[in-house]
Motif scaffolding. Structure first.
Motif, mmCIF file in Angstrom:
data_model
loop_
_atom_site.group_PDB
_atom_site.id
_atom_site.type_symbol
_atom_site.label_atom_id
_atom_site.label_comp_id
_atom_site.label_asym_id
_atom_site.label_seq_id
_atom_site.Cartn_x
_atom_site.Cartn_y
_atom_site.Cartn_z
ATOM 1 N N UNK A 69 0.816 -1.213 0.000
ATOM 2 C CA UNK A 69 0.000 0.000 0.000
ATOM 3 C C UNK A 69 0.849 1.262 0.000
ATOM 4 N N UNK A 70 1.993 1.228 0.700
ATOM 5 C CA UNK A 70 2.815 2.436 0.845
ATOM 6 C C UNK A 70 3.989 2.484 -0.122
ATOM 7 N N UNK A 71 4.406 1.318 -0.632
ATOM 8 C CA UNK A 71 5.580 1.274 -1.489
ATOM 9 C C UNK A 71 6.868 1.530 -0.743
ATOM 10 N N UNK A 72 6.862 1.336 0.570
ATOM 11 C CA UNK A 72 8.038 1.606 1.399
ATOM 12 C C UNK A 72 8.189 0.499 2.436
ATOM 13 N N UNK A 73 9.392 0.325 2.977
ATOM 14 C CA UNK A 73 9.573 -0.652 4.055
ATOM 15 C C UNK A 73 8.679 -0.326 5.250
ATOM 16 N N UNK A 74 8.375 -1.348 6.035
ATOM 17 C CA UNK A 74 7.516 -1.161 7.205
ATOM 18 C C UNK A 74 7.926 -2.145 8.291
ATOM 19 N N UNK A 75 7.522 -1.830 9.518
ATOM 20 C CA UNK A 75 7.771 -2.684 10.677
ATOM 21 C C UNK A 75 6.465 -2.928 11.415
ATOM 22 N N UNK A 76 6.354 -4.103 12.010
ATOM 23 C CA UNK A 76 5.245 -4.416 12.912
ATOM 24 C C UNK A 76 5.837 -5.064 14.150
ATOM 25 N N UNK A 77 5.462 -4.573 15.320
ATOM 26 C CA UNK A 77 5.957 -5.114 16.590
ATOM 27 C C UNK A 77 4.779 -5.568 17.430
ATOM 28 N N UNK A 78 4.903 -6.739 18.020
ATOM 29 C CA UNK A 78 3.860 -7.267 18.910
ATOM 30 C C UNK A 78 4.442 -7.395 20.312
ATOM 31 N N UNK A 79 3.792 -6.737 21.279
ATOM 32 C CA UNK A 79 4.279 -6.672 22.655
ATOM 33 C C UNK A 79 3.346 -7.457 23.566
ATOM 34 N N UNK A 80 3.925 -8.200 24.504
ATOM 35 C CA UNK A 80 3.135 -8.921 25.491
ATOM 36 C C UNK A 80 3.555 -8.485 26.883
ATOM 37 N N UNK A 81 2.667 -7.762 27.542
ATOM 38 C CA UNK A 81 2.839 -7.379 28.941
ATOM 39 C C UNK A 81 4.144 -6.624 29.196
ATOM 40 N N UNK A 82 4.615 -5.885 28.194
ATOM 41 C CA UNK A 82 5.866 -5.114 28.278
ATOM 42 C C UNK A 82 7.087 -5.982 28.555
ATOM 43 N N UNK A 83 6.943 -7.308 28.429
ATOM 44 C CA UNK A 83 8.049 -8.244 28.644
ATOM 45 C C UNK A 83 8.641 -8.733 27.331
ATOM 46 N N UNK A 84 7.762 -9.127 26.425
ATOM 47 C CA UNK A 84 8.178 -9.736 25.164
ATOM 48 C C UNK A 84 7.826 -8.818 24.009
#
Length: 290
Positions: A69-84
């Motif tokens: 959609x953006x034509x650019x690199x992207x990141x996705x981060x998944x956090x669990x309870x501020x630990x993982x």
């Protein structure tokens, strides 16, 4: 008890919620599509936070749609309870990588910890992601982020990772001393990523059960406020005042009281504390004396 949810970084000349992949991934019930913007970086690089995730078990698929959609690199981060925190990166050329931040905590969860060679290889992949985004990553900074402990919240490492990739800094919060001290303590100021005003209200109202919202102080990492929407539908409100011995909690069934309290915390006010009866949580964070 910390934050659980997702962060996304993408380049866009419009709010991330308006991008089809993210709008479609929202729960459909939150007034703002579950997304709460963080401080924007120059060049159209935007980061957003979702307090209950993007409701998908296929983050790579969402990331592919976002890059397309953006034509650019992207990141996705998944956090669990501020630990993982697991981070996925993808570029338009198809280069991809994933990494778990805070490997020591990952080991505590019985997740295999990568060896030095694998860490260096991942750092190289991340540097390639940054290069395709138009930036020069700092190899030493990347290796540091990939091997360090969270202190205290693992989501902070995600933003350090973005910085290490060479992206321009987010609009800075005022430095301590740039404005008048608040009643809370000298230098108290909410982190630039903290939601404010209508965004803060939406963040509280959009909390799913058994999820948290954490507000951090940019002036002292031992100063923060957080709320947990318990499984029974009541809110557990907590704050720490610069020391583990000054950590308190209370419960309320009123979302409005939580919003008013967190609004007061962001402003550096103290009057909101008088509206509740507090119990100490110091024993959770300190060693008993002999």
């Amino acid at each position: 008890m910390g934050f659980s949810g997702d962060f996304v970084l993408a380049r866009s000349d419009r709010p991330l919620l308006e991008l089809p992949p993210l709008g479609a991934a929202s729960c459909g019930e939150c007034a703002d599509g579950c997304l709460h913007p963080c401080a924007e970086r120059t060049g159209g690089w935007r980061t957003a936070q979702s307090g209950h995730g993007f409701l998908t078990d296929h983050p790579k698929g969402l990331l592919r749609e976002l890059v397309a959609s953006t034509g650019a690199p992207a990141l996705l981060a998944r956090v669990m309870d501020s630990d993982m925190c697991q981070v996925w990166g993808l570029t338009p050329s198809g280069a991809q990588w994933t990494v778990l931040l805070d490997p020591v905590m990952a080991a505590d969860y019985d997740i295999p910890v990568p060896g030095p060679d694998e860490v260096r290889a991942t750092a190289g992949s991340i540097a390639g992601w940054a290069a395709e985004a138009g930036f020069a990553a700092e190899p030493g900074a990347l290796l540091s982020v990939l091997t360090k402990r969270a202190d205290p919240f693992v989501e902070d490492l995600f933003f350090e990772l973005i910085d290490a990739c060479g992206l321009p800094p987010a609009d800075p919060a005022p430095a301590a001393g740039d404005g008048p001290d608040t009643p809370a303590h000298p230098g108290h100021r909410a982190d630039a990523r903290c939601p404010r005003g209508a965004e803060l209200e939406a963040a509280v109202l959009d909390l799913a059960r058994d999820r948290h919202l954490v507000l951090e102080c940019a002036g002292d990492d031992q100063c923060y406020a957080q709320v947990w929407l318990r499984p029974d539908g009541t809110y557990q409100l907590e704050y720490r005042d610069r020391d583990p011995t000054e950590h308190y909690w209370t419960r309320t069934s009123s979302a409005q009281r939580v919003i008013e309290a967190l609004t007061g915390w962001v402003a550096g006010d103290l009057a909101w504390r008088e509206s509740f009866q507090w119990s100490s949580l110091a024993s959770w964070f300190t060693e008993p004396t002999a």
